[in-house]
Write an enzyme that holds these catalytic residues in place. Structure first.
Site, mmCIF file in Angstrom:
data_model
loop_
_atom_site.group_PDB
_atom_site.id
_atom_site.type_symbol
_atom_site.label_atom_id
_atom_site.label_comp_id
_atom_site.label_asym_id
_atom_site.label_seq_id
_atom_site.Cartn_x
_atom_site.Cartn_y
_atom_site.Cartn_z
ATOM 1 N N HIS A 154 53.338 46.248 10.818
ATOM 2 C CA HIS A 154 53.309 47.176 11.959
ATOM 3 C C HIS A 154 52.278 46.823 13.022
ATOM 4 C CE1 HIS A 154 49.915 48.580 9.630
ATOM 5 N NE2 HIS A 154 49.525 49.314 10.661
ATOM 6 N N VAL B 130 56.238 42.506 16.856
ATOM 7 C CA VAL B 130 57.517 43.167 16.560
ATOM 8 C C VAL B 130 57.307 44.507 15.868
ATOM 9 C CG1 VAL B 130 59.656 42.996 15.244
ATOM 10 C CG2 VAL B 130 58.766 40.987 16.421
ATOM 11 N N SER C 162 64.377 34.257 12.571
ATOM 12 C CA SER C 162 63.956 33.605 13.819
ATOM 13 C C SER C 162 65.046 32.625 14.222
ATOM 14 C CB SER C 162 62.656 32.854 13.566
ATOM 15 O OG SER C 162 62.437 31.913 14.596
ATOM 16 N N SER C 163 65.158 32.391 15.524
ATOM 17 C CA SER C 163 66.189 31.448 15.984
ATOM 18 C C SER C 163 65.894 30.011 15.536
ATOM 19 C CB SER C 163 66.328 31.513 17.500
ATOM 20 O OG SER C 163 65.081 31.247 18.112
ATOM 21 N N LYS D 79 62.182 31.271 6.500
ATOM 22 C CA LYS D 79 63.049 32.282 7.118
ATOM 23 C C LYS D 79 64.481 32.186 6.570
ATOM 24 C CE LYS D 79 60.395 34.718 9.650
ATOM 25 N NZ LYS D 79 60.295 36.154 9.392
ATOM 26 N N PRO E 237 66.163 37.052 15.845
ATOM 27 C CA PRO E 237 65.799 37.180 17.261
ATOM 28 C C PRO E 237 65.522 35.832 17.914
ATOM 29 C CG PRO E 237 63.884 37.610 15.911
ATOM 30 C CD PRO E 237 65.021 37.298 14.957
ATOM 31 N N ASN F 45 63.268 33.838 21.115
ATOM 32 C CA ASN F 45 61.821 33.881 21.401
ATOM 33 C C ASN F 45 61.458 35.234 22.033
ATOM 34 O OD1 ASN F 45 62.240 31.105 20.815
ATOM 35 N ND2 ASN F 45 60.458 30.552 22.025
ATOM 36 N N HIS G 17 52.615 31.632 21.192
ATOM 37 C CA HIS G 17 53.847 31.089 21.771
ATOM 38 C C HIS G 17 53.629 30.818 23.267
ATOM 39 C CE1 HIS G 17 55.532 32.946 18.087
ATOM 40 N NE2 HIS G 17 56.278 31.859 18.124
#
Ligand code: GFB
Length: 317
Positions: free
Chosen positions: A16, A20, A112-113, A145, A168, A170, A184
């Site tokens: 949390h 995200v 993650s992509s 992942k 998701p 980026n 990032h």
């Protein structure tokens, strides 16, 4: 069929404090949710199965958003692969296993992509998973992942658990990591241009050639999509959550420059890695379910910069 979560039912947001997780907390609270469960690292180390089991037994969430993990940009991923692999494998495995033991009714796992092959056809569909070699700069993270996705699917197959996986693109927004070594690209550029503006420097260095293309989604849009998927998505395998268009890193640098320090020029340090040449998700499956993003990149950069000025130590306009 819609999966309904009543405002007083216990919902655990694992992670949390991150970009995200904090956005999911904001989104759930704005939607009137009154029984959010959170745990910081001092309360429970998610890499420790016994600690996770004990916490889960005590708090008995009905629903989990599994968005905790060790994350970072291209440099952190390529220099700390052991941490990215170990921490994420352990966190995913421990929370998923404990969720099954505690009979959690639904869990949404965030991937993650970068799980998709380096040279996947663009835009990348969910079917591209495991069809080719991964991008070396983030292979360790991607492997962890992918293991998380496969765990959700395996627990669904073997135990009938309603565990789903969202991928998701980026992300950026409030509570991002603005550290130049581990962040990032978007928060890094924001910090670099802001530092240059403050110090009177007239140029900023961008890593790589500026030609790789990336798709950027504001984290508030992602949080909205996660709540939507919790209610509406019940399939195995990943579902993509993208913005729908991408920009070259050089173009992104110009967008951030125009908001933060319009007088600055941009230089490229080609000794730094480019990473994946292009990463644009095909989010048609999600669109067909009825969800669309609402925050465009320029607006998102502006509002994130306002947040940065108001909240990041040392930054005052
Ligand atoms: O955002 P980023 O670190 O991650 O870098 P990836 C995106 C692109 O921006 C790369 C360039 O081509 C970088 O070389 N770039 C330019 C910069 N200047 C900078 C800078 O100052 N900082 C950073 N960080 N990049 C990550 C993966 O890949 O994507 C993770 O490593 C994760 O595993 C995440 O999946 C979504 O998009 O290349």
């Amino acid at each position: 069929m819609t999966f309904v979560v009543a405002p007083d039912e216990p919902v655990f947001v694992a992670g949390h404090r991150g970009l995200v997780g904090s956005a999911i907390v904001r989104r759930l609270e704005a939607g009137g949710h009154r029984n959010l469960l959170t745990a910081n690292r001092q309360q429970v180390d998610l890499r420790d199965q016994a600690a996770v089991n004990a916490w889960m037994d005590q708090h008995r969430p009905r629903v989990i958003y599994l968005v905790a993990g060790t994350v970072g940009g291209i440099l952190a991923n390529s220099t700390r692969p052991a941490e990215f692999l170990y921490d994420n494998l352990m966190i995913h495995a421990n929370v998923i296993q404990a969720a099954r033991s505690a009979q959690v009714e639904k869990l949404l796992y965030l991937g993650s992509s970068c799980i998709y092959p380096r040279l996947a056809d663009q835009p990348i569909t969910e079917e591209a998973l495991l069809t080719g070699p991964l991008e070396p700069t983030n292979e360790a993270y991607a492997i962890a992942k992918i293991a998380g996705i496969k765990m959700c699917d395996a627990y669904r197959t073997q135990y009938g658990c309603n565990f789903v996986s969202a991928m998701p693109t980026n992300l950026y927004g409030p509570n991002d990591n603005f550290d130049l070594e581990s962040s990032h690209v978007l928060p890094a550029l924001m910090r670099k241009f802001d530092d240059a503006r403050r110090s009177g420097a007239d140029s900023v260095t961008v890593w790589g050639t500026g030609t790789p293309r990336r798709e950027f989604l504001h984290v508030d849009d992602l949080a909205d999509a996660c709540v939507f998927l919790m209610a509406r998505y019940t399939e195995p395998g990943p579902i993509n959550v993208g913005f729908g268009s991408d920009v070259a890193i050089g173009e992104l640098a110009a967008l951030v420059r125009d908001v933060v320090h319009p007088e600055a020029s941009i230089e490229f340090d080609t000794s730094k890695p480019d990473g994946m040449p292009r990463k644009l998700l095909d989010s048609d499956r999600l669109h067909q379910l009825g969800w669309r993003p609402s925050i465009d990149l320029e607006d998102g950069i502006r509002s994130t910069y306002e947040w940065y000025l108001a909240n990041v130590t040392g930054a005052t306009s």
